[in-house]
Motif scaffolding. Structure first.
Motif, PDB file in Angstrom:
ATOM      1  N   GLY A 139     -21.863 -11.764 -39.666  1.00 32.07           N
ATOM      2  CA  GLY A 139     -22.441 -12.624 -40.683  1.00 32.07           C
ATOM      3  C   GLY A 139     -21.585 -13.853 -40.876  1.00 32.07           C
ATOM      4  N   SER A 140     -22.214 -14.955 -41.263  1.00 36.50           N
ATOM      5  CA  SER A 140     -21.508 -16.206 -41.515  1.00 36.50           C
ATOM      6  C   SER A 140     -21.985 -16.777 -42.843  1.00 36.50           C
ATOM      7  CB  SER A 140     -21.790 -17.235 -40.416  1.00 36.50           C
ATOM      8  OG  SER A 140     -21.443 -16.743 -39.149  1.00 36.50           O
ATOM      9  N   GLY A 217     -22.806 -10.372 -51.675  1.00 33.92           N
ATOM     10  CA  GLY A 217     -23.621  -9.800 -50.601  1.00 33.92           C
ATOM     11  C   GLY A 217     -23.337  -8.329 -50.462  1.00 33.92           C
ATOM     12  N   SER A 218     -23.362  -7.850 -49.211  1.00 27.04           N
ATOM     13  CA  SER A 218     -23.179  -6.426 -48.951  1.00 27.04           C
ATOM     14  C   SER A 218     -22.208  -6.222 -47.800  1.00 27.04           C
ATOM     15  CB  SER A 218     -24.510  -5.755 -48.604  1.00 27.04           C
ATOM     16  OG  SER A 218     -24.318  -4.387 -48.278  1.00 27.04           O
ATOM     17  N   GLU A 232     -23.522  -8.949 -44.854  1.00 33.34           N
ATOM     18  CA  GLU A 232     -24.361  -9.949 -45.503  1.00 33.34           C
ATOM     19  C   GLU A 232     -23.537 -10.645 -46.579  1.00 33.34           C
ATOM     20  OE1 GLU A 232     -27.673  -7.746 -46.992  1.00 33.34           O
ATOM     21  OE2 GLU A 232     -28.625  -7.551 -45.035  1.00 33.34           O
ATOM     22  N   ALA A 233     -23.303 -11.949 -46.409  1.00 32.60           N
ATOM     23  CA  ALA A 233     -22.481 -12.678 -47.373  1.00 32.60           C
ATOM     24  C   ALA A 233     -22.979 -14.104 -47.509  1.00 32.60           C
ATOM     25  CB  ALA A 233     -21.016 -12.684 -46.932  1.00 32.60           C
ATOM     26  N   VAL A 234     -22.969 -14.616 -48.740  1.00 37.03           N
ATOM     27  CA  VAL A 234     -23.230 -16.028 -49.004  1.00 37.03           C
ATOM     28  C   VAL A 234     -22.210 -16.509 -50.020  1.00 37.03           C
ATOM     29  CG1 VAL A 234     -25.704 -15.993 -48.494  1.00 37.03           C
ATOM     30  CG2 VAL A 234     -24.920 -15.503 -50.819  1.00 37.03           C
ATOM     31  N   PHE A 320     -30.359 -10.525 -41.325  1.00 43.12           N
ATOM     32  CA  PHE A 320     -29.582 -11.687 -41.732  1.00 43.12           C
ATOM     33  C   PHE A 320     -29.759 -11.923 -43.224  1.00 43.12           C
ATOM     34  CE2 PHE A 320     -33.711 -13.336 -40.418  1.00 43.12           C
ATOM     35  CZ  PHE A 320     -34.041 -14.170 -41.463  1.00 43.12           C
ATOM     36  N   PHE A 321     -28.902 -12.748 -43.786  1.00 45.91           N
ATOM     37  CA  PHE A 321     -28.833 -12.972 -45.233  1.00 45.91           C
ATOM     38  C   PHE A 321     -28.483 -14.435 -45.412  1.00 45.91           C
ATOM     39  CE2 PHE A 321     -26.808 -12.100 -49.470  1.00 45.91           C
ATOM     40  CZ  PHE A 321     -27.820 -11.333 -50.030  1.00 45.91           C
ATOM     41  N   LEU A 322     -29.443 -15.265 -45.809  1.00 45.68           N
ATOM     42  CA  LEU A 322     -29.333 -16.713 -45.682  1.00 45.68           C
ATOM     43  C   LEU A 322     -29.707 -17.409 -46.980  1.00 45.68           C
ATOM     44  CD1 LEU A 322     -29.125 -19.269 -43.827  1.00 45.68           C
ATOM     45  CD2 LEU A 322     -31.545 -18.932 -43.341  1.00 45.68           C
TER      46      LEU A 322
END
Length: 434
Positions: A139-140, A217-218, A232-234, A320-322
């Motif tokens: 994740g980014s 996130g997770s 999953e990170a933002v 994904f987590f966006l």
């Protein structure tokens, strides 16, 4: 804190663009990595990177520091018009390391000296990247400059998660008083206050008396219980940088796609094409829609989540987590980036995509790697003045520029992994460049 589920159809709207975008190119950044280790899921360890994008006609001199005792100061130079991947070590710099198998995830605040500061003598853009060495989870997230840090955020995380959800707060100044939900703590510059919980943290309000950064996130989230999970990170946008109009476009080759909408004001009405729901502060909605608009009467935060489902043996279809920028936060600044997802699993090649979302005047005025994208290559959001372009790209440095200063756009890069037993699947993501 309530949860409301909502299905939306295609939306019809025409929007004007404003010059109040959120700059993401600057000289000073702070961030942290919350735990991505999960020892029984990533036993081979995690690659941590800071990706520094230098879109200047000159060398950028970068210094990376941290109060973490095992961290060694990094001094590097980033060549003109290039992206440099800077390894961040040791792996234990992650918040609440080594993983969910060794932490209680009680939801209590843990304070650690694990903040990271990146400074450059020329303006740059920064992404943080975490990827399992096995190549099956990554994740980014876009790192916001310190000039964009705020005093209030609202968490967004995975609604289905076999490992803990997390919030990690990093202070910019000493004596920063942080409140996460109903817990309070005082932390100094580059200290991290994190919360790991087996429960859902979406809607939790995070406040401070001085500007600070917040990542949520997770550790490893998923979309359905028979799928593989993914980091999953933002880095959250401050509440003051939220918006009311968003472009919602499912990604290539995803069979499952939805949007998590978080509200911070009572009586927030979220709608598209006449369908909608009312949310109060701290509530969130799970929205399913095709290419369309998501609108609201009060500012909201929107995170897109997608996954290619259908084969339980497919380890390269992790979600994904966006975080999406609102339309008025889109930029006309030149973008230089490199797709993330660097480790192939089992020798299967990764495939990289780019999406550019723009207004009507941008069609035909945007260049990808110096070549103009023709208006015929764009797809149109029905009944609107918003267009989008999608294409495969190579795993190298790419540029997005515009020949028309009135053109506003956002850029998203994402990655899929190919596996013989399960076909095409989503593996990694790169957040929008705002």
């Amino acid at each position: 804190m309530g949860v409301r589920v909502l299905c939306l159809l295609l939306a019809s709207a025409v929007f004007a663009y404003a010059d109040n975008n959120v700059p993401t190119i600057a000289n000073d950044f702070i961030f942290t990595f919350f735990n991505a280790h999960t020892p029984n899921h990533n036993p081979s360890g995690v690659l941590l990177l800071a990706l520094v994008s230098n879109n200047n006609n000159g060398t950028a001199n970068v210094v990376v520091t941290s109060p973490y005792l095992s961290f060694k100061t990094i001094r590097v130079s980033v060549a003109p018009y290039s992206v440099l991947k800077i390894p961040i070590t040791p792996e234990s710099i992650q918040g609440e390391y080594p993983g969910s198998g060794n932490v209680t995830a009680s939801g209590h605040i843990v304070v650690e000296d694990k903040g990271i500061r990146l400074q450059s003598d020329l303006p740059v853009a920064v992404h943080a990247h975490a990827e399992a060495y096995g190549g099956y989870s990554a994740g980014s997230f876009l790192v916001l400059p310190t000039i964009q840090l705020g005093l209030q955020y609202v968490a967004a995380d995975s609604l289905i998660h076999p490992y803990p959800n997390m919030i990690a707060v990093v202070a910019y100044e000493d004596n920063t008083q942080i409140t996460i939900g109903n817990q309070a703590v005082n932390i100094n510059a580059l200290q991290v206050a994190s919360v790991a919980s087996w429960g859902i943290l979406s809607g939790i309000v995070i406040t401070g008396n001085k500007p600070f950064g917040a990542i949520s996130g997770s550790t490893c989230g998923w979309l359905t219980s028979d799928d593989y999970c993914n980091y999953e990170a933002v880095m959250l946008l401050p509440v003051g940088s939220w918006g009311t109009e968003f472009v919602a476009i499912p990604t290539f080759n995803t069979t499952y796609n939805y949007y998590q909408v978080v509200a911070n004001t009572d009586h927030t009405y979220v709608s598209a094409d006449g369908a909608g729901a009312s949310l109060d502060a701290g509530e969130y909605a799970r929205i399913s829609t095709d290419a369309s608009f998501i609108t609201s009467n009060h500012p909201i935060q929107v995170v897109q989540i997608g996954q290619n489902v259908g084969n339980i043996n497919n380890q390269l279809r992790t979600p994904f987590f966006l975080q999406l920028p609102s339309i008025d936060k889109m930029s006309n600044t030149n973008v230089l980036f490199q797709p993330t997802g660097f480790i192939d699993r089992s020798g299967k090649p990764l495939i990289f995509f780019i999406r550019i979302v723009t207004n009507l005047t941008g069609a035909g005025t945007i260049q990808l790697d110096g070549t103009t994208i023709s208006a015929l290559q764009y797809k149109r959001i029905p009944n609107s003045n918003v267009y989008y372009y999608e294409s495969t790209i190579s795993n190298s440095t790419h540029s997005v520029t515009t020949t028309n200063p009135g053109t506003h756009y956002s850029v998203t890069s994402y990655t899929y992994g190919e596996n013989e037993s399960c076909g095409f699947a989503c593996a990694f993501d790169l957040p929008s460049t705002i």
